[in-house]
Design an enzyme around this catalytic site. Sequence first.
Site, PDB file in Angstrom:
ATOM      1  N   GLY A 154     -11.474   4.119  -3.102  1.00 29.74           N
ATOM      2  CA  GLY A 154     -11.307   4.750  -1.792  1.00 29.74           C
ATOM      3  C   GLY A 154     -10.385   5.959  -1.877  1.00 29.74           C
ATOM      4  N   GLY A 173      -6.948   2.520  -7.576  1.00 24.49           N
ATOM      5  CA  GLY A 173      -6.171   1.343  -7.203  1.00 24.49           C
ATOM      6  C   GLY A 173      -6.399   0.251  -8.237  1.00 24.49           C
ATOM      7  N   GLY A 193      -8.531  -2.256  -8.391  1.00 27.62           N
ATOM      8  CA  GLY A 193      -9.933  -2.497  -8.730  1.00 27.62           C
ATOM      9  C   GLY A 193     -10.463  -1.453  -9.688  1.00 27.62           C
ATOM     10  N   THR A 248      -3.144   4.281  -3.638  1.00 27.76           N
ATOM     11  CA  THR A 248      -3.666   3.315  -2.668  1.00 27.76           C
ATOM     12  C   THR A 248      -2.810   3.356  -1.415  1.00 27.76           C
ATOM     13  OG1 THR A 248      -3.844   0.974  -2.078  1.00 27.76           O
ATOM     14  CG2 THR A 248      -2.459   1.464  -3.947  1.00 27.76           C
ATOM     15  N   ASP A 277      -2.729   1.038   0.536  1.00 25.93           N
ATOM     16  CA  ASP A 277      -2.288  -0.348   0.740  1.00 25.93           C
ATOM     17  C   ASP A 277      -0.963  -0.650   0.035  1.00 25.93           C
ATOM     18  OD1 ASP A 277      -4.719  -0.550   2.010  1.00 25.93           O
ATOM     19  OD2 ASP A 277      -5.721  -1.564   0.341  1.00 25.93           O
ATOM     20  N   ARG A 284      -5.593  -3.906   2.741  1.00 24.33           N
ATOM     21  CA  ARG A 284      -6.434  -4.974   2.185  1.00 24.33           C
ATOM     22  C   ARG A 284      -5.783  -5.447   0.885  1.00 24.33           C
ATOM     23  NH1 ARG A 284     -12.273  -2.969   0.629  1.00 24.33           N
ATOM     24  NH2 ARG A 284     -10.995  -1.801  -0.786  1.00 24.33           N
ATOM     25  N   ARG A 308      -4.416  -2.942  25.589  1.00 27.15           N
ATOM     26  CA  ARG A 308      -5.357  -1.965  25.055  1.00 27.15           C
ATOM     27  C   ARG A 308      -5.204  -1.955  23.536  1.00 27.15           C
ATOM     28  NH1 ARG A 308      -6.985  -2.322  29.457  1.00 27.15           N
ATOM     29  NH2 ARG A 308      -7.557  -0.695  30.952  1.00 27.15           N
TER      30      ARG A 308
HETATM   31  O1  F6P Z   1      -8.020  -0.118  -0.009  1.00 26.23           O
HETATM   32  C1  F6P Z   1      -7.934   0.958   0.850  1.00 26.23           C
HETATM   33  C2  F6P Z   1      -8.651   0.684   2.154  1.00 26.23           C
HETATM   34  O2  F6P Z   1      -8.459   1.806   2.994  1.00 26.23           O
HETATM   35  C3  F6P Z   1      -8.227  -0.590   2.852  1.00 26.23           C
HETATM   36  O3  F6P Z   1      -6.984  -0.458   3.510  1.00 26.23           O
HETATM   37  C4  F6P Z   1      -9.401  -0.813   3.759  1.00 26.23           C
HETATM   38  O4  F6P Z   1      -9.528  -2.180   4.081  1.00 26.23           O
HETATM   39  C5  F6P Z   1     -10.564  -0.359   2.921  1.00 26.23           C
HETATM   40  O5  F6P Z   1     -10.034   0.517   1.940  1.00 26.23           O
HETATM   41  C6  F6P Z   1     -11.651   0.341   3.669  1.00 26.23           C
HETATM   42  O6  F6P Z   1     -12.689   0.594   2.797  1.00 26.23           O
HETATM   43  P1  F6P Z   1     -13.880   1.593   3.117  1.00 26.23           P
HETATM   44  O7  F6P Z   1     -13.351   2.996   2.996  1.00 26.23           O
HETATM   45  O8  F6P Z   1     -14.894   1.270   2.101  1.00 26.23           O
HETATM   46  O9  F6P Z   1     -14.322   1.315   4.531  1.00 26.23           O
END
Ligand code: F6P
Length: 362
Positions: free
Chosen positions: A14, A117, A119, A141, A143, A187, A279
Amino acid sequence: MSNIKKIGVLTSGGDCSGLNAVIRAVVHRAILHYGWEVYGIYDGTKGLMDRPMRYKKLTIADVDTNILRQGGTFLGTVNSGDPFAYPMPDGSKKDRSNEVIDGYNQLGLNALISMGGDGSMAILRRMAQQGGINFVGVPKTIDNDLGATETAVGYDTAVNVATEALDRLQPTAASHHRVMILEVMGRDAGHIALASGIAGGADVILMPEIPWNMAAVKAKIDSLRGNGRNFALVVVSEAVKTEKNEPVMHKFADGQVRYGGIGQYLGTRIAQETGAETRVTVLGHVQRGGQPSPHDRVLASSFGVHAVDLVAQGKFDRIVVWRNRGLTDVPITEAIASYRAVEVDGAMVQTARGLGICLGDR
Ligand code: F6P
């Protein structure tokens, strides 16, 4: 001296803010200091897998001026293109790792630098081992869940975005006497929620690392009301589970599944339990785009320079990291092995508790 002449650079997994700044630093260091050629590979390893291959020989002009400031990655990236289990048009998975390795050799690369990251790093390392690729990794990342480094490219920008969202939600929450719920990414770690929640003055922060219960959240909102407060700010990390301990997921048209929806769940439950008007704002990919923060630009630049220096020293199978106020590097295996969730007894959690922020458990 090393016999490096040509290196490749790619982005994997990502995207996040600051990737372009890493590429820029790699190009600057490799060309200006070492006199090497730098090849930017398009769309992660896919650029080396496709025939014809897709890449560009990068020059200083390619990365001059604006790139440092831009979000995303101008090389493109993929987060569902594992070469060891590549999704084929007929729905099957195929091992195409040798095509990537062949691409690396065909281009005559002496080394490869990639951002990623946990992975992506695991996949890239496996491929490097298999194909004898001289590989150096750069952690990115939002995250911030890589244990080997104190911080990764993209995290600070994401926290800034989430904090700004809270800054914007607070006045409208107060104007309308509402409980505002902000769902942030992560995540499966709550770092963005915790940091932005503290910085943005949240009243409640829910993270996957700390099991929560509705009674605690209700008690916090009731006590705010009792003290004359007419609004509340709640930050929830996307990986937080429901009261029945179920993850809230969203399935996209292409079949991919991601976290999404816990904010809405919480908004409904808080309204039911407290009678408050709620909201929900889901921040989503806004956290990954936009201009990188100055901190991310500095980190990305430092990582890029250090990665090139590692290549020059022949130190491969390593990832650059930030530790104890400085740059260093560790074996990639170490980076993959150590996942970093929010430490439930750590300084940040203690700070949040010290501020009276409800973390959902009491
Ligand atoms: O790992 C980075 C991240 O942005 C997470 O925080 C999120 O859950 C995921 O990737 C979203 O993935 P995608 O861009 O495939 O929707």
